[in-house]
Design a protein around this motif. Structure first.
Motif, short mmCIF file in Angstrom:
data_model
loop_
_atom_site.label_atom_id
_atom_site.label_comp_id
_atom_site.label_asym_id
_atom_site.label_seq_id
_atom_site.Cartn_x
_atom_site.Cartn_y
_atom_site.Cartn_z
N GLY A 13 -40.77 40.23 0.90
CA GLY A 13 -40.65 38.79 1.08
C GLY A 13 -39.58 38.49 2.12
O GLY A 13 -39.66 38.98 3.25
N LYS A 14 -38.56 37.74 1.71
CA LYS A 14 -37.51 37.35 2.66
C LYS A 14 -36.33 38.32 2.67
O LYS A 14 -35.28 38.03 3.25
N VAL A 15 -36.48 39.44 1.95
CA VAL A 15 -35.35 40.38 1.83
C VAL A 15 -35.66 41.67 2.58
O VAL A 15 -36.71 42.29 2.37
N GLY A 16 -34.75 42.07 3.43
CA GLY A 16 -34.87 43.35 4.13
C GLY A 16 -34.16 44.42 3.33
O GLY A 16 -33.01 44.25 2.95
N VAL A 17 -34.85 45.53 3.06
CA VAL A 17 -34.25 46.57 2.22
C VAL A 17 -34.14 47.87 3.02
O VAL A 17 -35.13 48.35 3.59
N VAL A 18 -32.93 48.41 3.06
CA VAL A 18 -32.68 49.70 3.71
C VAL A 18 -32.30 50.68 2.61
O VAL A 18 -31.32 50.47 1.89
N THR A 19 -33.08 51.75 2.47
CA THR A 19 -32.77 52.76 1.46
C THR A 19 -32.36 54.06 2.15
O THR A 19 -33.15 54.63 2.92
N LEU A 20 -31.13 54.48 1.91
CA LEU A 20 -30.65 55.72 2.49
C LEU A 20 -31.45 56.86 1.88
O LEU A 20 -31.64 56.91 0.66
N ASN A 21 -31.94 57.76 2.73
CA ASN A 21 -32.88 58.75 2.25
C ASN A 21 -32.64 60.13 2.89
O ASN A 21 -33.43 60.63 3.67
N ARG A 22 -31.47 60.67 2.56
CA ARG A 22 -31.15 62.05 2.96
C ARG A 22 -30.79 62.79 1.69
O ARG A 22 -29.64 63.21 1.48
N ASN A 38 -27.68 50.99 11.38
CA ASN A 38 -27.33 49.94 12.35
C ASN A 38 -28.57 49.35 12.99
O ASN A 38 -28.70 48.13 13.12
N SER A 39 -29.51 50.22 13.39
CA SER A 39 -30.66 49.64 14.09
C SER A 39 -31.56 48.89 13.13
O SER A 39 -32.11 47.84 13.48
N ALA A 40 -31.66 49.35 11.87
CA ALA A 40 -32.49 48.62 10.89
C ALA A 40 -31.90 47.24 10.59
O ALA A 40 -32.62 46.24 10.56
N VAL A 41 -30.58 47.19 10.37
CA VAL A 41 -30.01 45.87 10.04
C VAL A 41 -30.03 44.93 11.26
O VAL A 41 -30.18 43.72 11.10
N LYS A 42 -29.91 45.50 12.45
CA LYS A 42 -30.03 44.64 13.65
C LYS A 42 -31.44 44.07 13.76
O LYS A 42 -31.63 42.91 14.13
N GLN A 43 -32.44 44.87 13.43
CA GLN A 43 -33.82 44.35 13.42
C GLN A 43 -33.96 43.22 12.40
O GLN A 43 -34.60 42.21 12.67
N PHE A 44 -33.35 43.39 11.24
CA PHE A 44 -33.41 42.33 10.22
C PHE A 44 -32.66 41.09 10.68
O PHE A 44 -33.06 39.96 10.39
N GLN A 45 -31.55 41.29 11.40
CA GLN A 45 -30.81 40.14 11.93
C GLN A 45 -31.71 39.32 12.86
O GLN A 45 -31.69 38.09 12.83
N GLU A 46 -32.51 40.00 13.66
CA GLU A 46 -33.39 39.31 14.63
C GLU A 46 -34.62 38.70 13.96
O GLU A 46 -35.26 37.82 14.52
N ASP A 47 -34.98 39.19 12.78
CA ASP A 47 -36.24 38.80 12.14
C ASP A 47 -36.07 37.47 11.40
O ASP A 47 -35.37 37.39 10.40
N GLU A 49 -37.90 35.87 9.48
CA GLU A 49 -38.38 35.80 8.08
C GLU A 49 -37.34 36.32 7.09
O GLU A 49 -37.41 36.02 5.90
N VAL A 50 -36.41 37.13 7.58
CA VAL A 50 -35.47 37.80 6.66
C VAL A 50 -34.23 36.92 6.45
O VAL A 50 -33.60 36.47 7.41
N GLY A 51 -33.91 36.67 5.17
CA GLY A 51 -32.76 35.84 4.86
C GLY A 51 -31.58 36.61 4.31
O GLY A 51 -30.45 36.10 4.29
N SER A 52 -31.81 37.81 3.82
CA SER A 52 -30.71 38.63 3.31
C SER A 52 -31.16 40.09 3.31
O SER A 52 -32.35 40.38 3.45
N ILE A 53 -30.17 40.97 3.17
CA ILE A 53 -30.42 42.41 3.34
C ILE A 53 -29.82 43.16 2.16
O ILE A 53 -28.74 42.79 1.66
N ILE A 54 -30.52 44.19 1.70
CA ILE A 54 -29.97 45.10 0.68
C ILE A 54 -29.84 46.48 1.30
O ILE A 54 -30.77 46.94 1.97
N ILE A 55 -28.70 47.12 1.08
CA ILE A 55 -28.57 48.54 1.42
C ILE A 55 -28.39 49.30 0.12
O ILE A 55 -27.52 48.94 -0.70
#
Ligand code: CAA
Length: 258
Positions: A13-22, A38-47, A49-55
């Motif tokens: 939906g409106k939430v961008g989710v970044v899951t660390l996966n190592r 960094n590049s994922a959250v920058k993409q969400f900043q530009e998007d 539709e995205v209103g908030s981000i979870i890491i």
């Protein structure tokens, strides 16, 4: 949102989710992993539709720190010339709110990464600490600076000097995390909070985040002044007019982010 090696990225939906996966390295924060975050959250900043981000990380580890295998042989000259760890702070330039949803280990750089986010929500098995002293080094990404602002000098000093860990309940009591939830409900709880934030005007939310963060940098007098000016600025927005009209007219507001 594709092409990443060390993270999973999705939009819910409106939430961008970044899951660390190592998983094999307990999400140790290699340069590659940090660059991908960094590049994922920058993409969400530009998007728009995205209103908030979870890491978030895994159940066992949010992140077990900077990658020790990558750092082990580094010389001072290499560290200095590359300004090692400087790029980690890019996260703090993201203007949309970021929630760290922490299960398992958040140690060293992992704790520092969580502290660069705006809200930390912890699963009840989360463990926080700055164990760098055990490796003959010190925290390098805010652990001696943000931790003291979060939990005060005595507790921060004890963690940094002993390398002891703090469990989720202690972290909540100390004010490092906003709340503790059962580990298996962590992501759902973080999503609820993220969705709520994302349901408001993105413009106003970013202004609120900027105002709160300014308190790190400014004296109280300057901070209060800055806050009032931003408050005034909201009166130039459509969304303040809409929010207040909707209240008066007893209806749900429709935000236009302008
Ligand atoms: N860097 C690189 N690899 C790491 C790592 C790290 N920070 N943390 C864990 N790993 C690797 C381990 O080396 C191991 O790999 P192998 O299977 O190849 O041996 C794998 O992840 C699993 O780890 P363990 O076997 O150690 O797992 P455990 O359950 O026994 O212990 C732990 C978990 C207590 C978190 C332990 O892994 C640990 O102490 N990790 C290091 C924590 C640490 O010191 N972090 C600070 C790093 S320095 C830093 O972050 C500087 C800064 O300020 C930015």
């Amino acid at each position: 949102t594709t092409g990443f090696q060390n993270i999973l990225v999705e939009k819910k939906g409106k939430v961008g989710v970044v899951t660390l996966n190592r998983p094999k390295a307990l999400n140790a924060l290699s340069d590659g992993l940090i660059n991908e975050i960094n590049s994922a959250v920058k993409q969400f900043q530009e998007d728009k539709e995205v209103g908030s981000i979870i890491i978030t990380g895994s159940e066992k580890a949010f992140a077990a720190g900077a990658d020790i295998k990558e750092m082990e042989k580094k010389t001072l000259a290499e560290a200095y010339n590359t300004d090692m760890l400087a790029q980690w702070h890019d996260l703090t330039y993201i203007r949309k709110p970021i929630i760290a949803a922490v299960n398992g280990y958040a140690l060293g750089g992992g704790c520092e990464l969580a502290m660069m986010c705006d809200i930390i929500i912890a699963g009840d098995k989360a463990v926080f600490g700055q164990p760098e002293i055990k490796l003959g080094t010190i925290p390098g990404c805010g652990g001696t600076q943000r931790l003291i602002r979060a939990i005060g000098k005595s507790k921060a000093m004890e963690l940094v000097l002993t390398g002891n860990n703090m469990n989720a309940v202690e972290a909540e009591k100390a004010g490092l995390v906003s709340r503790v939830v059962p580990a298996e409900e962590l992501l759902a709880e973080a999503m609820k909070t993220a969705e709520k934030i994302a349901s408001y005007s993105q413009l106003t939310v970013s202004m609120a985040k900027e105002a709160v963060n300014s308190s790190y940098e400014l004296t109280l007098k300057e901070g209060i002044h800055f806050e009032r000016r931003i408050f005034h600025a909201t009166f130039g927005t459509h969304d303040q007019k809409e929010g207040m009209s909707a209240f008066v007219e007893k209806r749900t507001p429709t935000w236009h982010n302008k």
